[in-house]
Design an enzyme around this catalytic site. Structure first.
Site, PDB file in Angstrom:
ATOM      1  N   LYS A   1      -5.585   9.422   3.180  1.00  0.00           N
ATOM      2  CA  LYS A   1      -5.890   8.874   3.956  1.00  0.00           C
ATOM      3  C   LYS A   1      -6.860   9.071   4.599  1.00  0.00           C
ATOM      4  O   LYS A   1      -7.257  10.753   5.234  1.00  0.00           O
ATOM      5  CB  LYS A   1      -5.691   7.985   5.252  1.00  0.00           C
TER       6      LYS A   1
ATOM      7  N   ARG B   1       0.912  -1.478  -0.011  1.00  0.00           N
ATOM      8  CA  ARG B   1       0.045  -0.221  -0.329  1.00  0.00           C
ATOM      9  C   ARG B   1       1.177   0.683  -0.054  1.00  0.00           C
ATOM     10  O   ARG B   1       2.397   1.360   0.435  1.00  0.00           O
ATOM     11  CB  ARG B   1      -1.029  -0.111   1.160  1.00  0.00           C
ATOM     12  N   GLY B   2       0.034   2.841  -0.287  1.00  0.00           N
ATOM     13  CA  GLY B   2       0.943   4.211  -0.260  1.00  0.00           C
ATOM     14  C   GLY B   2       1.440   3.931  -2.096  1.00  0.00           C
ATOM     15  O   GLY B   2       1.366   2.603  -2.603  1.00  0.00           O
ATOM     16  N   ALA B   3       0.465   4.771  -2.004  1.00  0.00           N
ATOM     17  CA  ALA B   3       0.550   5.090  -3.289  1.00  0.00           C
ATOM     18  C   ALA B   3       2.236   5.243  -4.370  1.00  0.00           C
ATOM     19  O   ALA B   3       2.166   4.633  -5.612  1.00  0.00           O
ATOM     20  CB  ALA B   3       0.483   7.047  -3.756  1.00  0.00           C
TER      21      ALA B   3
ATOM     22  N   GLN C   1      -3.185   2.192   9.778  1.00  0.00           N
ATOM     23  CA  GLN C   1      -1.553   2.444   9.725  1.00  0.00           C
ATOM     24  C   GLN C   1      -0.424   3.481  10.378  1.00  0.00           C
ATOM     25  O   GLN C   1       0.571   3.025   9.938  1.00  0.00           O
ATOM     26  CB  GLN C   1      -1.994   2.947   7.928  1.00  0.00           C
TER      27      GLN C   1
ATOM     28  N   ASP D   1      -2.049  10.141  -2.417  1.00  0.00           N
ATOM     29  CA  ASP D   1      -2.628   9.356  -3.235  1.00  0.00           C
ATOM     30  C   ASP D   1      -3.215   9.985  -4.563  1.00  0.00           C
ATOM     31  O   ASP D   1      -2.817   9.438  -5.877  1.00  0.00           O
ATOM     32  CB  ASP D   1      -3.792   8.590  -2.545  1.00  0.00           C
TER      33      ASP D   1
END
Length: 355
Positions: free
Chosen positions: A255, A49-51, A203, A244
């Site tokens: 988020k 995860r994470g752009a 997260q 993102d």
């Protein structure tokens, strides 16, 4: 300091190696993806995860998806390539880096054919693998430059609030928002960080706090609804978050909960910074109103980590994964090309055109 979040092992017949982030901080484990459904599921289930990391995963997924294509014809190959990229696009809708990476891989394949006649399909496959690895390597350099550019904004003994995770676990190196903090530390600046837990999947507490503690940075974990109080108490000097997707006017999706933090920062006169690579900008979207917001499974709210905390029946659940912070609340956007103070459409355009 950086962790190897995602990487490619081997040649064209190799595999994607990534940290299963759903297990952190209790267990540090690498998993391997050798087929398309596996990496699609890893993206969808937030194992990666994470752009920026999602963009890398998407590029590598293309290689996994097309490498066993047996057709000798270019038409057959490009038909398969389109099927693969279309499938990957369905994994998560908000992080524009995923779509950016897929478009880049498609463009590379098209340029190879456009430049040569009778190009072998195997040659295109090998070239796409090199491009995926290039995207990975570029992200390492981008993180370092974002960190350096952002560290100039932090004074010694700075107290930073961050939301969600925009560190090494979200990139190929030491992150975007956390990259600024790590770069400041490398410049011998003392930085203390307050970490929002980031509900519902935590997260912040599971990933960001873990990264910061590993790096030896003084870290204080707070519940999301404590941010206003710590700001009022004068404990925060700035806020740094990732993104993102950033619209043409500077509105930034991050988020869920980030929007509220930006309003609190504005009310308390605290600068709010967004750290993100150029690939996170989406100039096709004029404002944040057009950014697609991912709606996730209700069980993430009612049964976090398998523990039921809400009634089983007769209950509606709203679970958007992201919200959008208007540009008017953003003091600066920190990129690898430089810092955009008080971002707007024209300033963003000028920076993106910069060589």
């Amino acid at each position: 300091m950086p962790v190897d979040t995602i990487m490619w092992e081997g040649g064209i017949d190799g595999k994607i190696k990534l940290i299963d982030q759903t297990l952190l901080p209790g267990e540090f484990k690498y998993i391997y993806c050798e087929d398309l459904p596996c990496i699609w599921q890893a993206i969808r289930e937030l194992k990666v995860r994470g752009a920026p990391a999602i963009g890398i995963a998407a590029a590598m997924a293309v290689v996994v998806g097309i490498r066993n294509t047996n057709t000798g014809s270019l038409n057959g190959f490009f038909k398969k390539l389109k099927e693969v990229t279309s499938y990957i696009r369905t994994s998560r809708p908000t992080a524009v880096n995923l779509f950016w990476a897929l478009e880049r891989m498609e463009r590379v394949a098209e340029e190879i054919v456009g430049a040569r006649c009778n190009v072998p399909v195997q040659g295109i496959k090998e070239r796409l693998l090199r491009e995926a690895i290039t995207i990975y390597e570029e992200d390492k350099d981008i993180c370092r430059r974002i960190g350096k550019n952002g560290a100039a904004l932090l004074k010694n003994n700075c107290r930073v609030l961050t939301h969600c995770n925009a560190g090494g676990l979200a990139t190929a190196d030491y992150g975007t928002a956390l990259g600024v903090i790590f770069a400041a530390k490398e410049q011998d600046k003392k930085v203390r960080v307050y970490v929002d837990e980031t509900r519902p999947l935590l997260q912040g507490s599971r990933l960001t706090a873990w990264e910061l503690v590993q790096a030896g940075i003084e870290t204080t974990l707070i519940c999301d609804n404590m941010a206003a109080s710590v700001m009022k108490e004068g404990k925060i000097d700035c806020v740094i978050v990732g993104a993102d997707r950033i619209a043409a006017n500077g509105d930034a999706a991050n988020k869920i909960g980030t929007y509220g933090v930006s309003i609190l920062a504005k009310e308390h006169g605290i600068p709010f910074y967004v750290a993100a690579p150029i690939s996170t900008f989406d100039l096709r979207i004029p404002s944040g109103n057009e950014i697609p917001i991912e709606q996730r499974n209700a069980k993430e709210v009612t049964e976090p980590f398998g523990c039921r905390i809400a009634p089983e029946e007769g209950l509606n659940v709203y679970n958007p994964a992201f919200d959008v912070t208007p540009a008017k609340y953003i003091e600066a956007i920190i990129t690898e090309k430089g810092v955009i103070l008080h971002p707007d459409k024209e300033k963003i355009r000028l920076l993106l055109e910069k060589k």
